[in-house]
Scaffold this motif. Sequence first.
Motif, PDB file in Angstrom:
ATOM      1  N   ILE A 103       0.835  -1.204   0.000  1.00  9.52           N
ATOM      2  CA  ILE A 103       0.000   0.000   0.000  1.00  9.52           C
ATOM      3  C   ILE A 103       0.865   1.248   0.000  1.00  9.52           C
ATOM      4  N   LYS A 158       2.404   1.805  -3.384  1.00  8.33           N
ATOM      5  CA  LYS A 158       1.387   2.291  -4.320  1.00  8.33           C
ATOM      6  C   LYS A 158       1.146   3.787  -4.122  1.00  8.33           C
ATOM      7  N   HIS A 159       1.038   4.217  -2.860  1.00 11.80           N
ATOM      8  CA  HIS A 159       0.787   5.623  -2.574  1.00 11.80           C
ATOM      9  C   HIS A 159       1.978   6.484  -2.971  1.00 11.80           C
ATOM     10  N   LYS A 167      -9.595   8.532  -2.058  1.00 11.80           N
ATOM     11  CA  LYS A 167      -9.381   7.116  -2.362  1.00 11.80           C
ATOM     12  C   LYS A 167      -8.279   6.536  -1.481  1.00 11.80           C
ATOM     13  N   LEU A 168      -7.180   7.279  -1.362  1.00  7.19           N
ATOM     14  CA  LEU A 168      -6.059   6.809  -0.544  1.00  7.19           C
ATOM     15  C   LEU A 168      -6.454   6.730   0.923  1.00  7.19           C
ATOM     16  N   THR A 177      -9.432   6.200   2.168  1.00  6.31           N
ATOM     17  CA  THR A 177     -10.302   5.043   2.364  1.00  6.31           C
ATOM     18  C   THR A 177      -9.482   3.763   2.481  1.00  6.31           C
ATOM     19  N   GLU A 178      -8.454   3.646   1.649  1.00 11.67           N
ATOM     20  CA  GLU A 178      -7.612   2.449   1.672  1.00 11.67           C
ATOM     21  C   GLU A 178      -6.852   2.340   2.993  1.00 11.67           C
ATOM     22  N   GLU A 227      -9.274   1.301   5.839  1.00 10.10           N
ATOM     23  CA  GLU A 227      -9.600  -0.125   5.772  1.00 10.10           C
ATOM     24  C   GLU A 227      -8.431  -0.962   6.286  1.00 10.10           C
ATOM     25  N   TYR A 228      -7.215  -0.581   5.902  1.00 12.35           N
ATOM     26  CA  TYR A 228      -6.020  -1.302   6.361  1.00 12.35           C
ATOM     27  C   TYR A 228      -5.870  -1.168   7.875  1.00 12.35           C
TER      28      TYR A 228
END
Length: 335
Positions: A222, A225-226, A295-296, A298-299, A302-303
Amino acid sequence: MDHNPKLTSSELGVLWNAYMQNTAVLCFVKHFDKNNEDQSIDALIKTALNNIQFAVEGSKQIFEIEKSPVPFGFNESDVNLEVSRLYSDLFALRYIKYISAVGIAAAAVSLELSARTDVRTYFTKIIESLSSQYNSASDLLLQKGVFIRSPIIPVPEKVEYIQEESFLSGVFGRHRPITAVELSHVSKNLETNSIGRTFILGFSQIAQSIEVKEYFTRGKEIAEKHEDIFREILLKDDLPLPSVWDSTISHTTTPIFSDKLMMFHVATLNATSVSSYGGAIAGSLRKDLGVQYMKLLTEVIEYADDGVKIMIKNQWLEQPPQAPDRVALRRNMTI
């Protein structure tokens, strides 16, 4: 008569958080101190140890005065100082700069939420000591030529007002150049993800639980990706990419930090990211940036939620002070 009010819920909460955070950080800095070979940063590490120990003892003393139970936090059982290094000395220096900045921000919020003189004095001293510590770490990074700077943009020729709503840009299509404020958030979040990725990569190497290893591996992916997304934002505006954090990690697989400690620290990194992304949303006028941050965000949430479930499952998540359950009390009275 001296007015000595009881701790408010806010004061109890910020003192509890200060104790938890500082006992955790103390474990990492002790590891850095034990393995440090760079004499130029030795004094700074010793200063960081003293500042953290002051923060731990200060909150502990207030709890004891109030006859409030002192949190378990973290201690020598959560770090094995007999194992060789996991991270480089340069990473330790950058980590001290990072925790200084995070600590200053947290202490400032805590100060605002505090009324009692002794609590305000405690957080004021923390802000003063961490400000000095941050500047010392920054000076050392500059001397070594490894301070990570934000990209440089031309100084504006004049001051002017925004003339058109097109300045906000849409979600798709061509976007106007990024502003200095938006750029500062992109740079900060790129740096935060870089240090988080390095930390989690090391954690995944020494974690004992398979479930925790997999969680850390997912976190590393993650963060990568960010980082790529933030780099792409800079590249699209033809801005230079900042240098990367030193991610040198040793080959050791021997447990150094407890899974409980590492999970807690990752939870702290997640909370920092959530706060940073929230601030970036508020400071970004370009709609596409706001959508991307959402979007980031939210990710990360969730993590973080999955991490909390792992901590609860293993009984690693210490419960903060909470208000009494009046409904349960009433039910007990009627039995």
